[in-house]
Design an enzyme around this catalytic site. Structure first.
Site, PDB file in Angstrom:
ATOM      1  N   SER A 130       0.847  -1.180  -0.118  1.00 19.75           N
ATOM      2  CA  SER A 130       0.010  -0.112  -0.048  1.00 19.75           C
ATOM      3  C   SER A 130       1.019   1.234   0.130  1.00 19.75           C
ATOM      4  CB  SER A 130      -0.932  -0.011   1.288  1.00 19.75           C
ATOM      5  OG  SER A 130      -0.119   0.060   2.554  1.00 19.75           O
ATOM      6  N   LYS A 131       0.278   2.536  -0.005  1.00 23.87           N
ATOM      7  CA  LYS A 131       0.991   3.849  -0.182  1.00 23.87           C
ATOM      8  C   LYS A 131       2.144   3.804   1.123  1.00 23.87           C
ATOM      9  CE  LYS A 131      -0.703   6.026  -3.514  1.00 23.87           C
ATOM     10  NZ  LYS A 131       0.238   5.957  -4.485  1.00 23.87           N
ATOM     11  N   ARG A 132       1.638   3.181   2.051  1.00 20.48           N
ATOM     12  CA  ARG A 132       2.866   3.452   2.846  1.00 20.48           C
ATOM     13  C   ARG A 132       4.179   2.686   2.673  1.00 20.48           C
ATOM     14  NH1 ARG A 132       2.515  -0.421   6.936  1.00 20.48           N
ATOM     15  NH2 ARG A 132       0.845  -1.941   6.115  1.00 20.48           N
TER      16      ARG A 132
END
Ligand code: GLU
Length: 499
Positions: free
Chosen positions: A263-265
């Site tokens: 994911s984005k993180r």
């Protein structure tokens, strides 16, 4: 392994246009594409945009652009059927344009008694769910509306009551043989009678997807294992429709280095971000192909090899960990393998318009062995292509080497060529070092001030490429500026800004 021709092989990539093309979906698309090409079958793109609130045309456009780029470097439409494709007899390929078909299909099921209308309000369904959870039961619809008589249904419909359509899910086991995971069994008991058409007329995802897989004669559904429970529902839909089921192959998901879903993180997660950062489609394809797919120790694979090699049975069921360093390594590798002309064109695209062809060539040669991605080009080339402003320590360093730099200036002035070749620049530097050595100066004492005078930086592109990328007039002017006394130098800088 050879490529067979089986027109019955029909696979689809079915993105929902609710965001950009995620790197995990891109891998699903790639696997479908490779499987179709390996078997001489058809690769279909279907846009699953029935969720009107979250679907947007701009996302569809970006997904299709990035998909075309990823699979075919953007040159052609790499899918055989779907939006932008000129062929295909199973359209429309956008679910929002197929609503009448779903309605017709659902009504057929109502007539056959395989589905029923449900008038339950959201509040009732919520209460039911809460009560079931409180009693430690798996929440599922209690079939209250299945007991309504035909007359009840007709009068409520005539009174304008809104009804959803639910599939009557028969008791028993749902069994299928996953190409990657082997035999899978689900109990239909845990599924419950799910909604296939909502009370607002919108088709539910599982109904629309299964209906379309059948209508589009899909032979294999290749997708992430997060869809496993959807597969159970879709098999029930297909059975109700009396349609044959495709083969299912659920590949593992891509995880971040910490083991959670990518994911984005974890950083960039969309194909578009990598594309904008200057990565090559070839490298991303190659990288995605290595995730959960063993290629007998080979790592560098072009699309043709991937097509020949592709085998669903070789995909591992274990999750794959996204490894950015490996992607960088592959991207660098593909840059190294690129033809010099193609490479120079990629470099030129990232340099200011009007950069001299000689400078492009010199920078392209300098950067080929070192960059991980083309996205680095602009920043690395900037100090070579613009005249530096020397201040502080840099200014002191060059002034301390004025005699050497005067020598460099004369050496460059003595060569009439507007641009030196990298070899010519190497010779100039050798001569410069010989003259310095005669005065007892070491290479570093000579080269560092020259680099700073020309670029303002202590590190960067190899010096002979720097010299080859800057014209004779400009080299002389930069050395002149560097050697001017500080007051005079700032005057020059001012004048330059006014030019
Ligand atoms: N539209 C679904 C998604 O984007 C894909 C469904 C499928 O492959 O069947 O997750």
């Amino acid at each position: 392994m050879t490529i067979s021709l089986d027109p019955k092989v029909r696979v689809r990539f079915a993105p929902s246009p609710t965001g950009s093309l995620h790197i995990g979906s891109a891998r699903t698309a790639l696997y479908n594409y490779l499987f179709a090409r390996h078997n001489g079958g058809a690769f279909i793109v279907r846009i699953e945009d029935t969720d009107v609130e979250r679907s947007e045309t701009r996302h569809e456009e970006t997904i299709l652009d990035d998909l075309a780029w990823l699979l075919a470097d953007g040159d052609t439409v790499p899918w055989d059927e779907g939006p932008r494709a000129t062929s295909g007899a199973c359209g429309p390929y956008r679910q929002s344009e197929r609503l009448a078909l779903y309605r017709e299909g659902a009504e057929g099921l109502l007539e056959e008694g395989k589905a029923y209308r449900c008038f339950c309000s959201d509040e009732r369904l919520e209460e039911l769910r809460a009560a079931q959870l409180a009693a430690g039961q798996m929440p599922k619809y209690d079939r209250r509306c299945h007991g309504l008589s035909t007359d009840d249904v007709s009068s409520r419909m005539a009174a304008g009551d809104r009804a959803a359509i639910r599939l009557l899910v028969p008791a028993g086991e749902i069994v299928f043989d996953d190409v990657i995971r082997g035999p899978m069994t689900f109990s239909s008991d845990v599924i419950g009678d799910f909604v296939i058409v909502r009370s607002n007329g919108a088709a539910g995802y599982n109904f629309a997807a299964a209906f379309d897989d059948s209508a589009m004669r899909i032979s294999h559904v290749i997708r992430g294992d997060d869809h496993m429970t959807n597969t159970a529902r879709q098999l029930v839909v297909l059975a109700a429709l009396g349609a044959p089921a495709p083969r299912y192959a659920h590949h593992s998901l891509i995880l971040g280095p910490d083991g959670s879903k990518l994911s984005k993180r974890h950083g960039a997660t969309s194909v578009g971000e990598y594309r904008d950062a200057g990565y090559l489609a070839t490298a991303i394809r190659n990288y995605l192909s290595l995730l959960s797919w063993s290629h007998d120790e080979r790592e560098i694979l072009a699309i043709g090899e991937l097509i020949v090699d592709f085998d669903l049975g070789k995909l591992s069921a274990s999750p794959a960990i996204f490894d950015r360093a490996k992607l960088d390594w592959l991207d660098h590798h593909w840059i190294m393998l690129s033809r010099d002309d193609d490479h120079a064109a990629e470099v030129a695209r990232r340099l200011p318009a009007g950069t001299a062809p000689e400078a492009v060539r010199a920078l392209a040669a300098a950067l080929k062995p070192s960059v991980a991605s083309y996205g680095e080009v602009t920043a690395i080339a900037a100090p070579v292509l613009s005249r530096p402003q020397l201040t502080g320590e840099s200014a002191q360093l060059v002034l301390g080497a004025s005699e050497s730099l005067r020598g460099a200036q004369s050496l460059r002035a003595a060569r009439s060529a507007d641009y030196l070749t990298p070899d010519g620049a190497r010779e100039l530097l050798a001569e410069y070092r010989r003259l310095g050595a005669d005065r007892g100066l070491k290479a570093r004492q000579l080269l560092m001030p020259l680099r700073i005078a020309l670029t303002g930086e202590q590190h960067g592109v190899e010096l002979h490429f720097v010299l080859a990328a800057i014209s004779r007039t400009e080299t002389i002017a930069r050395l002149e500026t560097a050697l001017a006394d500080p007051a005079d130098r700032s005057g020059r800088a001012e004048r330059r800004r006014e030019d």
